[in-house]
Scaffold this active site. Sequence first.
Site, PDB file in Angstrom:
ATOM      1  N   ASP A   1      45.704  42.893  39.274  1.00 19.79           N
ATOM      2  CA  ASP A   1      44.495  42.200  39.729  1.00 19.79           C
ATOM      3  C   ASP A   1      44.338  40.810  39.115  1.00 19.79           C
ATOM      4  O   ASP A   1      43.515  40.032  39.558  1.00 19.79           O
ATOM      5  CB  ASP A   1      43.237  43.058  39.523  1.00 19.79           C
ATOM      6  N   ARG A   2      45.139  40.488  38.093  1.00 19.94           N
ATOM      7  CA  ARG A   2      45.021  39.158  37.482  1.00 19.94           C
ATOM      8  C   ARG A   2      46.127  38.226  37.977  1.00 19.94           C
ATOM      9  O   ARG A   2      47.152  38.690  38.459  1.00 19.94           O
ATOM     10  CB  ARG A   2      45.139  39.265  35.960  1.00 19.94           C
TER      11      ARG A   2
ATOM     12  N   ASP B   1      48.007  45.949  36.242  1.00 19.98           N
ATOM     13  CA  ASP B   1      47.568  46.632  37.462  1.00 19.98           C
ATOM     14  C   ASP B   1      47.452  45.703  38.666  1.00 19.98           C
ATOM     15  O   ASP B   1      46.921  46.110  39.706  1.00 19.98           O
ATOM     16  CB  ASP B   1      46.240  47.365  37.218  1.00 19.98           C
TER      17      ASP B   1
ATOM     18  N   LYS C   1      39.403  42.016  41.925  1.00 19.91           N
ATOM     19  CA  LYS C   1      40.144  40.767  41.891  1.00 19.91           C
ATOM     20  C   LYS C   1      41.576  41.080  42.312  1.00 19.91           C
ATOM     21  O   LYS C   1      42.008  42.232  42.248  1.00 19.91           O
ATOM     22  CB  LYS C   1      40.068  40.125  40.525  1.00 19.91           C
TER      23      LYS C   1
ATOM     24  N   SER D   1      44.735  47.871  32.563  1.00 21.60           N
ATOM     25  CA  SER D   1      44.913  46.496  33.012  1.00 21.60           C
ATOM     26  C   SER D   1      46.022  45.757  32.277  1.00 21.60           C
ATOM     27  O   SER D   1      47.164  46.182  32.276  1.00 21.60           O
ATOM     28  CB  SER D   1      43.583  45.768  32.890  1.00 21.60           C
ATOM     29  N   HIS D   2      45.631  44.698  31.584  1.00 25.20           N
ATOM     30  CA  HIS D   2      46.591  43.821  30.901  1.00 25.20           C
ATOM     31  C   HIS D   2      46.956  44.337  29.514  1.00 25.20           C
ATOM     32  O   HIS D   2      47.775  43.743  28.834  1.00 25.20           O
ATOM     33  CB  HIS D   2      45.968  42.437  30.767  1.00 25.20           C
TER      34      HIS D   2
ATOM     35  N   SER E   1      38.930  35.052  33.077  1.00 25.02           N
ATOM     36  CA  SER E   1      39.905  35.997  32.558  1.00 25.02           C
ATOM     37  C   SER E   1      41.025  36.254  33.571  1.00 25.02           C
ATOM     38  O   SER E   1      41.478  37.379  33.730  1.00 25.02           O
ATOM     39  CB  SER E   1      39.211  37.299  32.166  1.00 25.02           C
TER      40      SER E   1
ATOM     41  N   THR F   1      29.958  39.139  32.884  1.00 22.11           N
ATOM     42  CA  THR F   1      31.391  39.449  32.937  1.00 22.11           C
ATOM     43  C   THR F   1      31.612  40.860  33.468  1.00 22.11           C
ATOM     44  O   THR F   1      30.923  41.795  33.050  1.00 22.11           O
ATOM     45  CB  THR F   1      31.977  39.333  31.515  1.00 22.11           C
TER      46      THR F   1
ATOM     47  N   ASP G   1      49.321  40.919  36.215  1.00 20.76           N
ATOM     48  CA  ASP G   1      49.164  41.767  35.021  1.00 20.76           C
ATOM     49  C   ASP G   1      49.551  43.224  35.304  1.00 20.76           C
ATOM     50  O   ASP G   1      50.102  43.545  36.359  1.00 20.76           O
ATOM     51  CB  ASP G   1      47.727  41.691  34.496  1.00 20.76           C
TER      52      ASP G   1
HETATM   53  C1  G16 Z   1      38.171  43.321  33.170  1.00 22.58           C
HETATM   54  C2  G16 Z   1      37.032  43.043  34.096  1.00 22.58           C
HETATM   55  C3  G16 Z   1      36.810  41.568  34.211  1.00 22.58           C
HETATM   56  C4  G16 Z   1      36.611  40.965  32.835  1.00 22.58           C
HETATM   57  C5  G16 Z   1      37.791  41.304  31.957  1.00 22.58           C
HETATM   58  C6  G16 Z   1      37.590  40.865  30.523  1.00 22.58           C
HETATM   59  O1  G16 Z   1      39.359  42.839  33.721  1.00 22.58           O
HETATM   60  O2  G16 Z   1      37.265  43.561  35.372  1.00 22.58           O
HETATM   61  O3  G16 Z   1      35.696  41.369  35.001  1.00 22.58           O
HETATM   62  O4  G16 Z   1      36.480  39.584  32.930  1.00 22.58           O
HETATM   63  O5  G16 Z   1      37.961  42.694  31.928  1.00 22.58           O
HETATM   64  O6  G16 Z   1      36.493  41.549  30.007  1.00 22.58           O
HETATM   65  P1  G16 Z   1      36.118  41.450  28.480  1.00 22.58           P
HETATM   66  O7  G16 Z   1      35.891  39.986  28.221  1.00 22.58           O
HETATM   67  O8  G16 Z   1      34.887  42.277  28.334  1.00 22.58           O
HETATM   68  O9  G16 Z   1      37.297  41.951  27.683  1.00 22.58           O
HETATM   69  P2  G16 Z   1      40.676  43.712  33.698  1.00 22.58           P
HETATM   70  O10 G16 Z   1      41.728  42.838  34.339  1.00 22.58           O
HETATM   71  O11 G16 Z   1      40.935  43.978  32.247  1.00 22.58           O
HETATM   72  O12 G16 Z   1      40.339  44.931  34.469  1.00 22.58           O
END
Ligand code: G16
Length: 541
Positions: free
Chosen positions: A281-282, A279, A376, A113-114, A365, A344, A277
């Site tokens: 999705d953000r 991938d 997302k 992801s990010h 997030s 979450t 981000d």
């Molecule tokens: C993932 C999850 C999200 C979550 C985020 C942060 O996002 O898909 O639902 O809100 O991580 O999670 P945490 O607070 O546990 O670090 P992504 O964009 O990283 O795939």
Amino acid sequence: MQPVTISTQPIAGQKPGTSGLRKKTAQFMEPGYLENFVQAIWNGIGGVAGKVLVLGGDGRYFNDRAAQVILRMAAASGAARVITGAGAILSTPAASNLIRQRGADGGIILSASHNPGGPDADFGVKYNIANGGPAPEAVTAAIHAATETLRHYLTLETPDIDLARLGETRLGDMVVEVVDPVAAYADLMETLFDFKAMRALLDSGFQLRFDAMHAVTGPYAIEILERRLGAAPGSVINARPLPDFGQGHPDPNPVWAKPLHDLMFTPQAPDFAAASDGDGDRNMIMGRGIYVTPSDSLALLAAQAHLCPGYAGGLKGVARSMPTSQAVDRVAQARGWAAHATPTGWKFFGTLLDAGLVTLCGEESFGTGSDHVREKDGLWAVLMWLNVLAVTGRSVADLMAAHWAEFGRTWYSRHDYEAVDAGVATALMEDLRAALPGLAGRQAATLRVESAEDFAYTDPVDGSRAESQGIQIRFDEGARAVLRLSGTGTEGATLRVYLEAFEQTPQGDDTQAVLAPVRAAVEALAGITVRTGRKEPDVIT
Ligand code: G16
């Protein structure tokens, strides 16, 4: 072609977190590490014989080699077909869309992801189920259990296949179908939004800037924003995806997308700016002179969704993760929709979306999405904003001011303490958890605790239960704090502190000043500074 059986041993720590298994790239590249986890996925989901899978990733370092490994392992275990984007690249929402559109049995998404990418950074593997969404807890638990008993994995001894060329090839008995990663997703967006109105807006001189952060959304944003909607060439910046994201941190927030954020407070600011981000999705949304928090963005989009063709019939309900601000609940209450609060993790929205209980959902997030896919979706949120801007003719700042005037303002900020010693962070949470029963009625700095709980969730559709999903403390006058440990980090522990306050008639514009009493109350109850030695958070969003 005969599968080859390779002996192996269970590898400790292959437990999926908030969103799949995320580890250092170097760890994923150790002999057998990826292979073990992929075989555990196959074992955990009852095998892949005869199944159709989607495979794609955000293009980060090791994406290409990991994809070849996974293709061989899918073929060796009897998968019928794997559909993948050219170069084994697919944004997370595009992968979700492809799984749904093609009726695939599931898919594998390669992304952290990010988190930064590169040999010294992070990598990740996530399994999505047939609805296109992240595997629910029961499935990730089965996969984790499979990692603990693994004794061998199956693969083929074949050379790499060419993933650059669109079309079908064979790997053993399995078909590998390479598709354009962008087209189907871009077509889906055209069914949801008023492209004509958005084109007219952009023709009228409205300026936008989209920062793809050298990550996967570059080609998607060029196709949709510049080619299909006619935004000026160059409106999409950092558009070329790079395996290390240009050494950047592809996290669309005011800290990691600072140049874009700062630009929006200068006289040269365009009318609208957004970023996505690693991938895709953000999303981060900004207007001239204004940063919109993800929680406010969700609330605004819920209130205005009916202006977009795909949502003209109204919303069935909304959902947010528990730490996300209650701004969207206030819209739901005014409109008579159900509002759900989940733990979450996007995976918790899947059952609600599948059952038709909610149309829009989002998280603090920087995640917003709807029932069009089961992830997302960063560009989707950007397009929904553009659609609303085009139809209303108002600026981002104007829209937000009107929104707060109607629903009140939910002030909100998240403070992250990163790479904290895991023992210290766990003890802090455990001590606070132990103190919960005596907190109600207690004074904390200048605030009085109204209630305090260790958040647990029962899914209203399938009855599954998730315990200990964060500590939620409510104070008088609608203020709230949430504390939880991140499930996506790869180093030590990240303590997240979510601060919220409410004003029916908002005063001033300094979020941190409004939230200072809530922050002080958290400090009084949890002793973050004393325990971690950190005076300030590492990241404030
Ligand atoms: C993932 C999850 C999200 C979550 C985020 C942060 O996002 O898909 O639902 O809100 O991580 O999670 P945490 O607070 O546990 O670090 P992504 O964009 O990283 O795939």
